[in-house]
Design an enzyme around this catalytic site. Structure first.
Site, PDB file in Angstrom:
ATOM      1  N   GLY A 153     -15.947 -40.360  22.957  1.00 57.70           N
ATOM      2  CA  GLY A 153     -15.325 -40.717  23.364  1.00 57.70           C
ATOM      3  C   GLY A 153     -13.700 -40.125  23.719  1.00 57.70           C
ATOM      4  O   GLY A 153     -12.530 -40.808  23.419  1.00 57.70           O
ATOM      5  N   ARG A 154     -13.715 -39.329  23.725  1.00 57.83           N
ATOM      6  CA  ARG A 154     -12.566 -38.398  24.317  1.00 57.83           C
ATOM      7  C   ARG A 154     -13.167 -37.803  25.713  1.00 57.83           C
ATOM      8  O   ARG A 154     -12.620 -36.343  26.354  1.00 57.83           O
ATOM      9  CB  ARG A 154     -11.569 -37.226  24.052  1.00 57.83           C
ATOM     10  CG  ARG A 154     -13.144 -36.079  23.180  1.00 57.83           C
ATOM     11  CD  ARG A 154     -11.936 -35.943  22.197  1.00 57.83           C
ATOM     12  NE  ARG A 154     -12.107 -34.988  20.763  1.00 57.83           N
ATOM     13  CZ  ARG A 154     -11.903 -33.881  20.402  1.00 57.83           C
ATOM     14  NH1 ARG A 154     -10.836 -33.583  20.555  1.00 57.83           N
ATOM     15  NH2 ARG A 154     -12.183 -32.837  19.610  1.00 57.83           N
ATOM     16  N   GLY A 187      -8.581 -40.063  22.482  1.00 62.93           N
ATOM     17  CA  GLY A 187      -8.822 -39.736  23.580  1.00 62.93           C
ATOM     18  C   GLY A 187      -8.573 -38.207  23.878  1.00 62.93           C
ATOM     19  O   GLY A 187      -9.054 -37.864  24.957  1.00 62.93           O
ATOM     20  N   ARG A 244     -15.725 -28.437  31.535  1.00 60.26           N
ATOM     21  CA  ARG A 244     -17.040 -28.208  30.276  1.00 60.26           C
ATOM     22  C   ARG A 244     -18.249 -28.327  31.275  1.00 60.26           C
ATOM     23  O   ARG A 244     -18.382 -29.356  32.233  1.00 60.26           O
ATOM     24  CB  ARG A 244     -17.708 -27.921  29.046  1.00 60.26           C
ATOM     25  CG  ARG A 244     -17.285 -30.075  29.213  1.00 60.26           C
ATOM     26  CD  ARG A 244     -17.784 -29.224  27.360  1.00 60.26           C
ATOM     27  NE  ARG A 244     -17.870 -31.173  26.758  1.00 60.26           N
ATOM     28  CZ  ARG A 244     -18.267 -31.324  25.234  1.00 60.26           C
ATOM     29  NH1 ARG A 244     -17.831 -30.167  24.923  1.00 60.26           N
ATOM     30  NH2 ARG A 244     -18.200 -32.509  25.321  1.00 60.26           N
ATOM     31  N   ARG A 251     -28.914 -35.569  24.505  1.00 62.22           N
ATOM     32  CA  ARG A 251     -28.377 -35.488  23.614  1.00 62.22           C
ATOM     33  C   ARG A 251     -29.782 -36.533  22.646  1.00 62.22           C
ATOM     34  O   ARG A 251     -30.015 -37.759  22.803  1.00 62.22           O
ATOM     35  CB  ARG A 251     -27.201 -35.339  22.498  1.00 62.22           C
ATOM     36  CG  ARG A 251     -26.640 -36.331  22.429  1.00 62.22           C
ATOM     37  CD  ARG A 251     -24.657 -36.506  22.646  1.00 62.22           C
ATOM     38  NE  ARG A 251     -24.630 -36.309  23.891  1.00 62.22           N
ATOM     39  CZ  ARG A 251     -23.208 -35.198  24.043  1.00 62.22           C
ATOM     40  NH1 ARG A 251     -23.192 -34.870  22.222  1.00 62.22           N
ATOM     41  NH2 ARG A 251     -22.550 -35.063  24.764  1.00 62.22           N
ATOM     42  N   ASP A 321     -25.689 -36.482  17.303  1.00 67.32           N
ATOM     43  CA  ASP A 321     -25.207 -36.415  18.350  1.00 67.32           C
ATOM     44  C   ASP A 321     -24.376 -35.297  18.857  1.00 67.32           C
ATOM     45  O   ASP A 321     -24.690 -35.283  20.206  1.00 67.32           O
ATOM     46  CB  ASP A 321     -23.822 -37.500  17.980  1.00 67.32           C
ATOM     47  CG  ASP A 321     -23.080 -36.950  16.613  1.00 67.32           C
ATOM     48  OD1 ASP A 321     -23.351 -37.468  16.168  1.00 67.32           O
ATOM     49  OD2 ASP A 321     -21.576 -36.724  17.786  1.00 67.32           O
ATOM     50  N   ASN A 322     -24.897 -34.167  18.209  1.00 67.24           N
ATOM     51  CA  ASN A 322     -24.419 -33.022  18.851  1.00 67.24           C
ATOM     52  C   ASN A 322     -25.714 -32.025  19.160  1.00 67.24           C
ATOM     53  O   ASN A 322     -25.577 -30.934  19.357  1.00 67.24           O
ATOM     54  CB  ASN A 322     -23.270 -32.167  17.702  1.00 67.24           C
ATOM     55  CG  ASN A 322     -22.362 -33.217  17.699  1.00 67.24           C
ATOM     56  OD1 ASN A 322     -21.933 -33.875  18.402  1.00 67.24           O
ATOM     57  ND2 ASN A 322     -21.550 -32.452  16.035  1.00 67.24           N
ATOM     58  N   ASP A 331     -20.820 -28.986  22.219  1.00 64.54           N
ATOM     59  CA  ASP A 331     -19.627 -29.838  20.819  1.00 64.54           C
ATOM     60  C   ASP A 331     -19.389 -28.767  20.371  1.00 64.54           C
ATOM     61  O   ASP A 331     -19.473 -28.914  19.011  1.00 64.54           O
ATOM     62  CB  ASP A 331     -20.614 -30.640  20.566  1.00 64.54           C
ATOM     63  CG  ASP A 331     -20.454 -32.003  21.373  1.00 64.54           C
ATOM     64  OD1 ASP A 331     -19.864 -32.066  22.594  1.00 64.54           O
ATOM     65  OD2 ASP A 331     -21.586 -32.862  21.157  1.00 64.54           O
TER      66      ASP A 331
END
Length: 511
Positions: A153-154, A187, A244, A251, A321-322, A331
């Site tokens: 999302g960002r 975002g 990063r 994931r 999701d992480n 994350d």
């Protein structure tokens, strides 16, 4: 444009000085920090010093979103959406770079960061040569419940870079603007969270914990509205972007969304791609390759969480999701390092039910692996499903074994061949919990205190964490277990090598 660059040589001592909990740093390392101020007349970045990226492998492997545009929508039948970053507004400041990442991974001299245009590449205002920015579609279980489509999302995946060493890294911007997966978000990322991600990524790497890396931190004057404490008090903050890197950003949620949507061909494509690229010990034509993949993820996830525990790290938001398919820490959000030992330590102020407390992380890992297995079920035959269930039952034992190995090493015992080692560790942690002894400094000071002081209970006042621990009514009982165990280690070392390290000699002499 202002370039105020801070170069970080991230050492273990740095991690301590940054207030990140680490019991295994070495005092011989020094904090090395270099600053450079360059005027806005700094020359533009030469094209030949800008890394060339490639998105060909990902674009050739997976279908892209058929719909163009960064507007929020439900996305189907793809793994990525093309999504250009939205440049930050106002003057940009390159606040920090990781010298090691620039030089050892991106094959750049750190002086490249002095070029005025370089900050534009690091913030998404300009694209690296070869870059086709992508936003990844994934779903996830958040706080135990299926949350549906989530996605980047960002964040924007800029592409892959292959280093001179032959290593391939995926470069991703975080805080670089809206994507089709932004939902109600803007975002953006703010300075405080971006600084934390930059520092913790590099610190965790130097603590020996598998993790994504951070190359740079760019600040702006763009206003970003945030409710920091989720109490309705919205304040204006400054926007920032972190560049990063990870070997892969896939994931558990990358697979879940495809199973939930019935897109099994894409599920197989991601699995085959990830196995071929990152699980090279698994044969491509092995009919049981998905089970072998699952077995590896179970093992490595258990090891990763044990390593988190060994340095007092709480991720804070361990949703599926992480959790990386490569079992690396990704994350960095509301994470924290435990100070006073407390298995109920929760760094996330929005985690009212303490689901992601530090002491619950092993169980969270098991829950997430269960969801991974559910995602794999449609591509496994009945025998493979039973096999995979059996593998998952071994997770607790794998975790406990690695946890004990790490904590035995923290106690200087090295060899794990004693039946009561688990009790020795549990006994110590319970005393630390009761006395609220500092997690990091207890182990640090145990490595420095003399056996004589331990045995007599006369802990020097400068060893404040051990002094706190020594107030426990059973401290002497634990010491009487620990010192003989330590003595047996040194006797074994003497028998094997015929000598001791000078800094270890005092232990056997005093014993």
């Amino acid at each position: 444009m202002e370039i105020t660059t801070v170069y970080f040589h991230m050492t273990l001592a740095n991690c301590f000085l940054l207030c990140l909990s680490c019991s295994d740093f070495s005092r011989k390392h020094e904090w090395q920090l270099y600053s450079h101020n360059a005027s806005s007349s700094a020359c533009s970045a030469r094209r030949d010093i800008i890394p060339t990226l490639s998105c060909k492998k990902l674009i050739d492997a997976f279908p892209l979103d058929e719909i163009d545009g960064n507007y929020v929508r439900t996305v189907k039948r793809c793994v990525f959406s093309e999504s250009p970053p939205t440049p930050l507004k106002g003057p940009l400041k390159l606040a920090a770079v990781s010298k090691e990442v620039l030089e050892s991974i991106l094959d750049l001299d750190v002086s490249a960061s002095l070029y005025e245009d370089f900050v534009l590449y690091l913030s998404g205002s300009k694209l690296f040569p070869g870059s086709v920015p992508l936003a990844h579609r994934y779903g996830g279980h958040q706080f135990g419940y299926w949350a549906g489509q989530l996605g980047d999302g960002r964040a924007h995946l800029l592409g892959e870079y292959t280093s001179r060493k032959g290593e391939t890294w995926e470069l991703q911007l975080k805080g670089s603007g809206k994507t089709p997966y932004s939902r109600s978000g803007d975002g953006r990322a703010v300075v405080r969270s971006s600084v934390r991600e930059f520092l913790c990524s590099e610190a965790m790497h130097h603590l020996g914990v598998p993790t994504s890396r951070a190359a740079s931190l760019v600040l702006s004057e763009e206003p970003v509205l945030r409710d920091q404490f989720y109490n309705g008090s919205i304040k204006k903050e400054r926007g920032a972007v972190v560049l990063r890197l990870a070997k892969s950003w896939f994931r558990i949620g990358s697979l879940e969304i495809l199973t939930k949507s019935g897109e099994l061909d894409l599920l197989r494509k991601i699995l085959d791609f990830v196995i071929e690229e990152h699980f090279t010990s698994i044969t491509k034509n092995d009919p049981d390759k998905y089970v072998a993949f699952f077995s590896t993820v179970v093992n490595e996830t258990a090891h990763m969480i044990a390593q988190w525990m060994s340095v007092g790290f709480a991720h804070g938001v361990g949703n599926t999701d992480n959790f990386s398919l490569l079992s690396i820490t990704i994350d960095y959000g509301p994470f924290g390092f435990m100070e006073a030992y407390n298995p109920n330590f929760v760094p996330n102020s929005s985690d009212d039910e303490e689901r992601y407390s530090i002491g619950a992380q092993a169980n969270v890992g098991l829950f997430n692996l269960e969801k991974l297995l559910e995602a794999l079920y449609p591509v496994l035959n009945p025998n493979q499903q039973s096999w995979a269930k059996h593998i998952l039952k071994g997770y607790a034992q794998i975790y406990q074994k690695r946890f004990q190995e790490l904590f035995i090493a923290k106690l200087g015992l090295e060899e794990q061949d004693e039946s009561d080692d688990g009790y020795l560790i549990a006994f110590l942690l319970k005393m630390m919990e009761d006395t609220r002894a500092d997690f990091t400094m207890t182990f640090r000071q145990l490595s420095e205190v003399s056996a004589l002081h331990l045995h007599s209970g006369s802990i020097p006042k400068e060893m404040w964490a051990l002094q706190d621990l020594s107030m426990h009514e059973f401290f002497s009982e634990w010491v009487n277990m620990y010192l003989p165990r330590l003595q047996r280690v040194f006797v074994c070392l003497f028998c094997l090598h015929g000598s001791f390290e000078p800094n270890s000699l005092w232990k056997i002499v005093e014993l």
